[in-house]
Each structure stands twice: as C-alpha cells, then as structure tokens.
Scaffold this active site. Structure first.
Site, PDB file in Angstrom:
ATOM      1  N   ASN A  67       0.835  -1.201   0.000  1.00  0.00           N
ATOM      2  CA  ASN A  67       0.000   0.000   0.000  1.00  0.00           C
ATOM      3  C   ASN A  67       0.860   1.237   0.000  1.00  0.00           C
ATOM      4  O   ASN A  67       1.972   1.250   0.535  1.00  0.00           O
ATOM      5  CB  ASN A  67      -0.954   0.007   1.198  1.00  0.00           C
ATOM      6  CG  ASN A  67      -0.309   0.602   2.434  1.00  0.00           C
ATOM      7  OD1 ASN A  67      -0.260   1.818   2.607  1.00  0.00           O
ATOM      8  ND2 ASN A  67       0.224  -0.259   3.303  1.00  0.00           N
ATOM      9  N   ILE A  69      -0.859   4.736   0.594  1.00  0.00           N
ATOM     10  CA  ILE A  69      -2.103   5.502   0.707  1.00  0.00           C
ATOM     11  C   ILE A  69      -1.768   6.991   0.833  1.00  0.00           C
ATOM     12  O   ILE A  69      -2.447   7.837   0.258  1.00  0.00           O
ATOM     13  CB  ILE A  69      -2.922   5.014   1.933  1.00  0.00           C
ATOM     14  CG1 ILE A  69      -2.986   3.477   1.982  1.00  0.00           C
ATOM     15  CG2 ILE A  69      -4.296   5.636   1.966  1.00  0.00           C
ATOM     16  CD1 ILE A  69      -3.709   2.806   0.851  1.00  0.00           C
ATOM     17  N   ASN A  97      -4.413   6.986  15.650  1.00  0.00           N
ATOM     18  CA  ASN A  97      -3.041   7.040  15.128  1.00  0.00           C
ATOM     19  C   ASN A  97      -2.804   8.447  14.587  1.00  0.00           C
ATOM     20  O   ASN A  97      -3.633   8.978  13.832  1.00  0.00           O
ATOM     21  CB  ASN A  97      -2.886   5.982  14.021  1.00  0.00           C
ATOM     22  CG  ASN A  97      -1.476   5.879  13.475  1.00  0.00           C
ATOM     23  OD1 ASN A  97      -0.984   6.809  12.864  1.00  0.00           O
ATOM     24  ND2 ASN A  97      -0.838   4.749  13.671  1.00  0.00           N
ATOM     25  N   ASN A 125       2.757   7.557  14.799  1.00  0.00           N
ATOM     26  CA  ASN A 125       3.218   6.863  13.588  1.00  0.00           C
ATOM     27  C   ASN A 125       4.569   7.423  13.154  1.00  0.00           C
ATOM     28  O   ASN A 125       4.672   8.225  12.218  1.00  0.00           O
ATOM     29  CB  ASN A 125       2.179   7.028  12.479  1.00  0.00           C
ATOM     30  CG  ASN A 125       2.435   6.080  11.345  1.00  0.00           C
ATOM     31  OD1 ASN A 125       3.486   5.435  11.299  1.00  0.00           O
ATOM     32  ND2 ASN A 125       1.500   5.997  10.421  1.00  0.00           N
ATOM     33  N   CYS A 128       6.527   7.823   9.526  1.00  0.00           N
ATOM     34  CA  CYS A 128       6.290   8.861   8.517  1.00  0.00           C
ATOM     35  C   CYS A 128       7.559   9.654   8.219  1.00  0.00           C
ATOM     36  O   CYS A 128       8.400   9.837   9.098  1.00  0.00           O
ATOM     37  CB  CYS A 128       5.219   9.809   9.017  1.00  0.00           C
ATOM     38  SG  CYS A 128       3.655   8.988   8.990  1.00  0.00           S
ATOM     39  N   ILE A 189       5.028  -4.485  13.854  1.00  0.00           N
ATOM     40  CA  ILE A 189       5.768  -3.574  12.989  1.00  0.00           C
ATOM     41  C   ILE A 189       4.818  -2.808  12.065  1.00  0.00           C
ATOM     42  O   ILE A 189       3.729  -3.297  11.756  1.00  0.00           O
ATOM     43  CB  ILE A 189       6.794  -4.362  12.099  1.00  0.00           C
ATOM     44  CG1 ILE A 189       6.073  -5.420  11.269  1.00  0.00           C
ATOM     45  CG2 ILE A 189       7.888  -4.938  12.915  1.00  0.00           C
ATOM     46  CD1 ILE A 189       6.966  -6.160  10.251  1.00  0.00           C
ATOM     47  N   GLY A 215       0.787  -8.267   5.571  1.00  0.00           N
ATOM     48  CA  GLY A 215       0.130  -9.556   5.350  1.00  0.00           C
ATOM     49  C   GLY A 215       1.007 -10.713   5.787  1.00  0.00           C
ATOM     50  O   GLY A 215       2.083 -10.512   6.379  1.00  0.00           O
ATOM     51  N   GLY A 241       1.572  -7.687  12.339  1.00  0.00           N
ATOM     52  CA  GLY A 241       2.265  -8.201  11.159  1.00  0.00           C
ATOM     53  C   GLY A 241       1.701  -9.539  10.716  1.00  0.00           C
ATOM     54  O   GLY A 241       2.095 -10.576  11.248  1.00  0.00           O
TER      55      GLY A 241
HETATM   56  O1  RRO Z   1      -0.803   5.994   4.501  1.00  0.00           O
HETATM   57  C1  RRO Z   1       0.083   5.179   4.171  1.00  0.00           C
HETATM   58  O2  RRO Z   1       0.453   5.058   3.002  1.00  0.00           O
HETATM   59  C2  RRO Z   1       0.709   4.294   5.164  1.00  0.00           C
HETATM   60  C3  RRO Z   1       1.133   4.712   6.399  1.00  0.00           C
HETATM   61 BR1  RRO Z   1       0.912   6.427   6.999  1.00  0.00          BR
HETATM   62  C4  RRO Z   1       1.775   3.796   7.282  1.00  0.00           C
HETATM   63  O3  RRO Z   1       2.209   4.107   8.393  1.00  0.00           O
HETATM   64  N1  RRO Z   1       1.950   2.535   6.854  1.00  0.00           N
HETATM   65  C5  RRO Z   1       1.526   2.123   5.643  1.00  0.00           C
HETATM   66  O4  RRO Z   1       1.721   0.960   5.289  1.00  0.00           O
HETATM   67  N2  RRO Z   1       0.908   3.011   4.808  1.00  0.00           N
END
Ligand code: RRO
Length: 305
Positions: A67, A69, A97, A125, A128, A189, A215, A241
């Site tokens: 991902n 996002i 979060n 978090n 970042c 994690i 996953g 995890g």
């Molecule tokens: O939003 C994301 O892309 C994202 C975040 Br902030 C994170 O801490 N962990 C992740 O897998 N995606």
C-alpha cells in the site's frame, strides 16, 4: 480469560484493529461491530488535511499487499469536530493514530486533542517521513523519537503508543527511547518498504512508485522483531504483522506481545477481527491456558541468543 492491560488501559481482549484497516471512523461497522475488538484503532490523522497519494494505492502481491495511501485525511480539527462525535462511545476503547510531517506538528496535534474524553490512546506513527530530514522517517534515530515522545507528552495526558518501523537501524534502541520518555507501550511492525513492477509497461504497480508490504509475508519478520523488542523494554509490546487467525495472535503473545493488531487480514475477510476474537477462548481452553496473559513472553529459546 481474554482481558489485558496496556498501562492504565484495560482491554476486554488483546485484539486491536490495525491503523488503516478499519477506517477513520466506523467504515467497517457493517462487518465488525466496533465493540468487538479490545480497541478500535483508526487510520492516521495529521495536523493539516492531506489528499493522499495517486492511485493505485493498493496492489496484491504473493503473501500480502503493498500500500501507498499517503495519509489522506481531513486534518485533526475536522476529524475532531465532524468525525469523532459519530465514533465516540461506539467502541470498547478508541485509539487514534497520529503523524506529523515536521517535528513541531506533533505537539500541535497533541495539544488539539488534549484530554478529549473518549480517546483512550494515541499511537504515534513515527514511520512517517520527516520533511526536515530530507524525508527520512522519524523512526530512524532514538534522539528524534525521544524528543517527539516528550513534546507530545507535554501536550496531552492520553497514553502514548509508539508504532515502530521495521527498518529502524536499532529498533530496540528506539523502543527504549520511547519507554524512557514516557510512552505507555510500543507497537510493531509498520509495513516493510517494498515495490511491485509491471515489466510490460516498465512502471511500478503503485501510483506512488513504492509502498509498504503487509500480510502473511511479513509475519516471521514481525515475530522476530517483537521478540527482540520485548526483551529490551518493560512497557507492553503490541504485535502487528500478518496476523490472520487466533493461532497467529497467540504466537505473538508467546513471542512477547501483550496485545496485537489485525490489519491486512480484514481486506481478505472483512469479518477477520470478529472471527479471531471468537476463536481465542477455544484455543486457550484446549491448551489448558487459563488466561491470555499467561502466554506473554513464554517463548523457550534454545540456548542463550
Ligand atoms: O498511509 C500510508 O500510506 C501508510 C502509512 Br501512513 C503507514 O504508516 N503505513 C503504511 O503501510 N501506509
């Protein structure tokens, strides 16, 4: 049989939704009542609104998903005034979060949240990117994490959970820095940086180029890191995890976790959280374990390692 404590927080069971996998409010309620997990942990909120990354934001890979996002959200002000009233009181416990893009944003978010009743914990978090350090994650350096926990703690009495990144050069040192500066717990994690490639188009499959792997593929990495961190700190460790079954939960507890988070499994089976919670008592009874807490940190390692 299932209740656990994370510092001052009593959870009715050790299963928490992982950030980003239930929603920023009650988006998954049609599948899992928000009261079912021990705590509902919502997707990251930042100081300012963010649009997030270009699609595709999620791609499936062997053993999990990637991902990227990019933290789309309305910002803390609108989350508190528009979204929170719809969520408040709908979960057994509510964890939020949060993330900042620069150091001074973290205490501002914390100050806005203050002592808001109904928010039971904040998960920081630290994976970042820190724009002040050329986009390197806050999680790289124990001093940065120490400072972050201190400045956030100065602004809010809400218990803090520091979410650790698997790629930190010294994850145990980061966990200790969190503990020594007042964190209530650590969770780990976060996803592992990874990519998927479409060779025909010569393009990455994610719109952002790369993203985070989660996953079943990451479960052995997470177990090893949970074990490593749990040996270094006294505060509770929350394992994350690739957890998809009640057996997975108990593996993390034996490795040293007090509670766990379930994320990616919900994309495959939206009822995963509920099924896992339902399945735990039978596994414990069959193994004649009276209470989940009796399993935490009971791993018998061969020799001294
Ligand atoms: O939003 C994301 O892309 C994202 C975040 Br902030 C994170 O801490 N962990 C992740 O897998 N995606």
């Amino acid at each position: 049989m299932l209740d656990v404590r994370i510092g001052p927080i009593e959870l009715k069971n050790p299963v928490i939704s992982a950030s980003g996998c239930y929603g920023q409010a009650l988006e998954s309620e049609a599948f899992v009542d928000a009261h079912v997990p021990g705590a509902l942990l919502l997707k990251t909120i930042t100081l300012h609104p963010r649009a997030g990354n270009p699609p595709p934001r999620i791609v499936e890979v062997a053993g999990g998903i990637l991902n990227s996002i990019g933290l789309p959200n309305k910002g803390i002000e609108r989350w508190l005034t528009e979204t929170f009233p719809k969520v408040r009181g709908h979960a057994s416990k509510l964890f939020l979060n949060i993330a900042g893009e620069r150091t001074d944003e973290w205490p501002k978010i914390a100050a806005r949240i203050g002592a808001t009743p109904g928010i039971d914990a904040l998960e920081l978090n630290i994976s970042c990117p820190n724009v002040e350090q050329g986009g390197l994650p806050f999680a790289r350096d124990p001093e940065t994490v120490a400072r972050l926990v201190r400045v956030v703690k100065n602004e809010t009495p809400i218990p803090l959970i520091v979410k650790l990144a698997p790629e930190s050069p010294d994850i145990g040192g980061i966990a200790l820095a969190a503990q020594e500066n007042g964190a209530t717990a650590v969770s780990l994690i976060n996803t592992i940086r990874a990519m998927a490639v479409d060779w025909r188009s010569r393009k990455p499959k994610l719109g952002y180029g790369f993203g985070g792997l989660s996953g079943p593929a990451v479960k052995p990495v997470a177990l090893r890191l949970v074990h490593e961190v749990a040996r270094r700190v006294k505060i509770p460790v929350i394992g994350i995890g690739g957890i998809a079954t009640a057996d997975d939960v108990l593996e993390f507890l034996v490795a040293g976790a007090t509670a766990v988070q379930v994320g990616t499994a919900a994309f495959r089976d939206p009822r995963a959280l509920a099924t896992i919670v339902d399945d735990l008592p039978k596994l414990l009874r069959d193994a004649e374990v009276a209470h989940v807490r009796d399993l935490t940190g009971t791993l018998r390692m061969p020799g001294a390692r």
